[in-house]
Write an enzyme that holds these catalytic residues in place. Structure first.
Site, PDB file in Angstrom:
ATOM      1  N   GLU A   1       0.831  -1.205   0.000  1.00 28.24           N
ATOM      2  CA  GLU A   1       0.000   0.000   0.000  1.00 28.24           C
ATOM      3  C   GLU A   1       0.865   1.253   0.000  1.00 28.24           C
ATOM      4  OE1 GLU A   1      -4.055   0.060   1.893  1.00 28.24           O
ATOM      5  OE2 GLU A   1      -3.056   1.498   3.209  1.00 28.24           O
TER       6      GLU A   1
ATOM      7  N   HIS B   1       9.067 -26.881   1.708  1.00 29.92           N
ATOM      8  CA  HIS B   1       8.433 -27.990   1.015  1.00 29.92           C
ATOM      9  C   HIS B   1       7.329 -27.507   0.080  1.00 29.92           C
ATOM     10  CE1 HIS B   1      10.451 -30.997   3.601  1.00 29.92           C
ATOM     11  NE2 HIS B   1      10.365 -30.030   4.517  1.00 29.92           N
TER      12      HIS B   1
ATOM     13  N   LYS C   1     -12.828   1.891  -3.411  1.00 24.37           N
ATOM     14  CA  LYS C   1     -13.991   2.183  -2.565  1.00 24.37           C
ATOM     15  C   LYS C   1     -15.084   2.889  -3.364  1.00 24.37           C
ATOM     16  CE  LYS C   1     -11.435   2.573   1.810  1.00 24.37           C
ATOM     17  NZ  LYS C   1     -11.003   3.497   2.887  1.00 24.37           N
TER      18      LYS C   1
END
Length: 498
Positions: free
Chosen positions: A292, A321, A425
């Site tokens: 951000e 792994h 938003k």
């Protein structure tokens, strides 16, 4: 990292500027252009450096208030109406209001913590229900912390309303269990007027750098974590990273490594591998802090640069792994960050074989992976800390916060605004508005209607796909909408009200 002295020498002028930029930032320069605010999270652990007495009070008074409140909660002086003490904490927030507290809790909460902690950090109703179910009968003894700077963040508002409803369904008064962490005078500050308590968020502290404010300190203290030690560790790191010498400054060295590996353009991802179970969530915390802050379209001169560093990771040796095979032999599009914890944490370790413990294996796997990557030309950074304690966690947080500032200066961007977040938003709000129109039209429609016609009637004929997705969601959740037809042919679908 295989950079040479010539590379370092060429960057020294940029670092000299970065040191000056940091000094200007800490002195109180307006550095958040979107909100016309200062950026001062480092004052939280050194209020004496704040530019005026008013800001110093904004730091010291809430800290005293947090400690007094936590003491009363633990002693049972402040208690719920239906129980002798509060036993659990439920944090409602998102982004910086949740990631930091979650990371710190996972890293530092003692096994026998005075209170158990839970999080609602999304607007997923099933996830919220699951959390409430896990708390179960203890909801009556659960303290709810709602954390939002403005009170307008939809996910946090939704989580609060869902939790409030859960209290009402059990015949409990939500206000007697709730506290707010928000800006004075905000919408949430007004909503929480009759709650147990309100704690202030400072307007000069951004969400991703708020862990050492009331946002993170309150839930940490409730779990019995030493918040003073966290602040001390952060302050010590701030002092170490104010040194105007590249080779003696931990954050500057880290920024140098990021710049070198990604060619100053974020060309390689950051893979974070802490070799300690308790640091599992560190990569999630860093994702927001780094991405951000650095993910920007334009530089300070208005040029299109598309800066940023992608962050992912988990823990060692578990993820050796999972993806170390590709890290060593696959596409070279990353640099690794190993977090080494020197102390194993066992008083009487079991010898699995003569002279060898589980902790030895953990250390050996780190060293082996680090060496294997280096031998194949893959970059890595190793950060070593003595143990996972409040002081070292505070230091880690402060080190990465400062690294963000230095790196942003090196690549000429502003780390302290987020226009992309705001754009997301706004788009979400427009789709919600479209859904409201769809529902209003369907209430007045008898019979079937095509997706195309429905989109036309909303006034957005080009938003056929968005209308389809809205209708599909409403139909899947039995929201008085039916959708029929061939799902592989969108334009053949028919919508009807039920």
């Amino acid at each position: 990292m295989s950079f040479n002295q010539d590379f370092v020498d060429k960057l020294l002028p940029k670092f000299n500027k970065a040191f000056q930029d940091m000094e200007s930032l800490e002195s109180g320069k307006i550095s958040n252009p979107d909100e016309k605010r200062m950026v001062g999270h480092y004052w939280l652990r050194a209020p004496e450096l704040a530019p005026n007495d008013e800001i110093r009070k904004e730091i010291t008074e809430p800290l005293i208030k947090i400690k007094q409140f936590v003491t009363k909660i633990h002693q049972g002086t402040i208690k719920p109406p239906s129980a002798s003490k509060f036993t659990d904490v439920l944090c409602v927030g998102i982004g910086g209001s949740a990631l930091g507290p979650q990371f710190v809790s996972d890293a530092l909460a003692p096994c026998q913590a005075p209170m158990s902690i839970h999080f609602v950090d999304n607007t997923d109703p099933e996830g919220i229900d699951k959390t409430i179910h896990q708390i179960g009968e203890r909801l009556k003894s659960t303290l709810v912390i709602v954390t939002t700077k403005s009170g307008k963040t939809p996910e946090t508002r939704n989580g609060m309303l869902e939790v409030q409803h859960a209290y009402e369904m059990q015949g409990l008064k939500f206000e007697s269990h709730a506290v707010a962490v928000t800006m004075p005078g905000s919408l949430m500050d007004e909503i929480a007027n009759e709650w147990l308590e309100r704690f202030p968020m400072q307007d000069w502290v951004g969400g991703r750098t708020s862990e050492l404010s009331a946002v993170g300190l309150l839930p940490a203290a409730l779990q019995g974590i030493d918040i003073d030690e966290m602040l001390i560790g952060a302050k010590e790191m701030d002092e170490a990273t104010r040194v105007k010498s590249l080779k003696d400054n931990p954050s500057a060295l880290l920024a140098l490594a990021w710049f070198y590996s990604g060619n100053g353009k974020g060309e390689k991802d950051m893979v974070v591998l802490p070799y300690k179970d308790s640091l599992l969530l560190f990569s999630r915390y860093l994702q927001q802090l780094v991405m951000e802050s650095l993910g920007k379209e334009k530089d300070l001169d208005g040029n299109i640069v598309h800066q940023g560093i992608a962050v992912y990771g988990n823990k060692g040796s578990t993820d050796q792994h999972a993806y170390v095979q590709q890290l060593r032999d696959g596409v070279s599009n990353f640099f690794a960050t190993f977090i080494e914890v020197l102390q194993d944490g066992q008083n009487n370790p079991l010898e699995l074989e003569p002279g060898v413990t589980s902790g030895d294996y953990l250390s050996i796997f780190l060293q082996g992976t680090r060496q294997a990557l280096y031998e194949n030309g893959r970059d890595s950074i190793t950060i070593s800390i003595p143990q996972v304690k409040p002081r070292t966690i505070g230091a880690l947080i402060a080190m990465y916060e400062r690294t963000i500032s230095f790196y942003a200066s090196l690549v000429n961007i502003n780390a302290y605004h987020q226009p992309g977040v705001e754009a997301g938003k706004q788009m979400a709000a427009s789709i919600l508005n479209l859904q409201t129109k769809v529902q209003a039209i369907m209430k007045q429609t008898s019979g079937e209607i095509s997706i195309e016609t429905l989109a036309l009637q909303t006034g957005y004929p080009d938003e056929i796909e968005a209308v389809y997705k809205i209708v599909r969601h409403l139909a899947a959740n039995n929201r008085n909408i039916a959708l029929e037809g061939d799902l592989s042919n969108l334009l053949s679908l028919k919508v009807s009200a039920i």
